[in-house]
Design an enzyme around this catalytic site. Structure first.
Site, PDB file in Angstrom:
ATOM      1  N   TYR A 179      -3.602   8.820   5.793  1.00  0.00           N
ATOM      2  CA  TYR A 179      -4.475  10.093   5.696  1.00  0.00           C
ATOM      3  C   TYR A 179      -3.894  11.395   5.847  1.00  0.00           C
ATOM      4  O   TYR A 179      -4.522  12.561   5.846  1.00  0.00           O
ATOM      5  CB  TYR A 179      -5.753   9.872   6.832  1.00  0.00           C
ATOM      6  CG  TYR A 179      -6.294   8.736   6.463  1.00  0.00           C
ATOM      7  CD1 TYR A 179      -7.341   8.382   5.413  1.00  0.00           C
ATOM      8  CD2 TYR A 179      -6.298   7.537   7.256  1.00  0.00           C
ATOM      9  CE1 TYR A 179      -7.923   7.314   4.984  1.00  0.00           C
ATOM     10  CE2 TYR A 179      -7.172   6.418   7.278  1.00  0.00           C
ATOM     11  CZ  TYR A 179      -7.901   6.114   5.982  1.00  0.00           C
ATOM     12  OH  TYR A 179      -8.706   5.206   5.591  1.00  0.00           O
ATOM     13  N   HIS A 194     -12.273  11.538  -1.525  1.00  0.00           N
ATOM     14  CA  HIS A 194     -11.510  10.790  -0.422  1.00  0.00           C
ATOM     15  C   HIS A 194      -9.930  11.403  -0.288  1.00  0.00           C
ATOM     16  O   HIS A 194      -9.442  11.581  -1.259  1.00  0.00           O
ATOM     17  CB  HIS A 194     -11.386   9.314  -1.035  1.00  0.00           C
ATOM     18  CG  HIS A 194     -12.618   8.460  -0.920  1.00  0.00           C
ATOM     19  ND1 HIS A 194     -13.142   7.926  -0.185  1.00  0.00           N
ATOM     20  CD2 HIS A 194     -13.048   8.267  -2.147  1.00  0.00           C
ATOM     21  CE1 HIS A 194     -14.393   7.441  -0.623  1.00  0.00           C
ATOM     22  NE2 HIS A 194     -14.384   7.653  -1.953  1.00  0.00           N
ATOM     23  N   LEU A 195      -9.472  11.264   0.639  1.00  0.00           N
ATOM     24  CA  LEU A 195      -8.281  11.631   1.073  1.00  0.00           C
ATOM     25  C   LEU A 195      -7.029  10.986   0.480  1.00  0.00           C
ATOM     26  O   LEU A 195      -6.124  11.590  -0.247  1.00  0.00           O
ATOM     27  CB  LEU A 195      -8.071  11.861   2.528  1.00  0.00           C
ATOM     28  CG  LEU A 195      -8.700  12.862   3.469  1.00  0.00           C
ATOM     29  CD1 LEU A 195      -8.726  12.500   4.719  1.00  0.00           C
ATOM     30  CD2 LEU A 195      -8.290  14.159   3.285  1.00  0.00           C
ATOM     31  N   SER A 196      -7.487   9.612   0.574  1.00  0.00           N
ATOM     32  CA  SER A 196      -6.121   8.820  -0.004  1.00  0.00           C
ATOM     33  C   SER A 196      -6.638   8.168  -1.428  1.00  0.00           C
ATOM     34  O   SER A 196      -8.073   8.187  -1.707  1.00  0.00           O
ATOM     35  CB  SER A 196      -6.134   7.428   0.763  1.00  0.00           C
ATOM     36  OG  SER A 196      -7.497   6.707   0.972  1.00  0.00           O
TER      37      SER A 196
END
Length: 147
Positions: free
Chosen positions: A24, A100-102
């Site tokens: 993250y 989403h971060l990832s």
């Protein structure tokens, strides 16, 4: 239409900066909020930025966002489990972008399914905090012209 954009964050996002930084990143939720505020201001928008570990709070906030420019939603794990969030987006008709971060598609198979994707305008993942910037920009630049 209100000149407000809502950025809503789900469970465990309050742990950003310390939770699995290899996945993250090092940015905290406060860092993400500052980036979102700057981006919203560049588009002449007010920003509501919230986080909750509770599904019902997110449902309430989505409903409250009806009539706004839209919602940028990082539902965290609720992305893969919550019919309630899906129904709140569909039921209000609020324009929404899932972020989403990832890159969820490069992770465990259970993260590949989203209950939200079929009812949002788009999905942005894998760009860290820039995913939020892209989501805000997408909603700001595709909103209907004001009469």
């Amino acid at each position: 239409m209100s000149d407000t954009i809502h950025v809503l964050n789900g469970p465990n996002l309050n742990l950003l900066g310390t939770r699995e930084p290899g996945i993250y990143g090092a940015a905290t939720l406060a860092d993400v909020e500052a980036l979102c505020r700057t981006t919203a201001a560049q588009h002449g928008l007010e920003l509501v930025f919230r986080q909750s570990n509770h599904e019902g709070d997110l449902v309430d906030w989505i409903q409250a966002a009806a009539g706004s420019v839209g919602v940028v939603l990082n539902a965290g794990a609720y992305t893969h489990t919550s019919v309630a969030l899906r129904d709140a987006i569909a039921g209000t008709g609020v324009p929404a972008v899932e972020v989403h971060l990832s890159n969820v598609f490069a992770r465990e198979p259970f993260r590949h399914h989203s209950y939200l994707s079929p009812v949002v305008r788009g999905v942005i993942c894998g760009f860290g905090p820039q995913s939020y910037v892209l989501g805000i920009t997408a909603l700001a630049t595709t909103r209907p012209a004001r009469p």
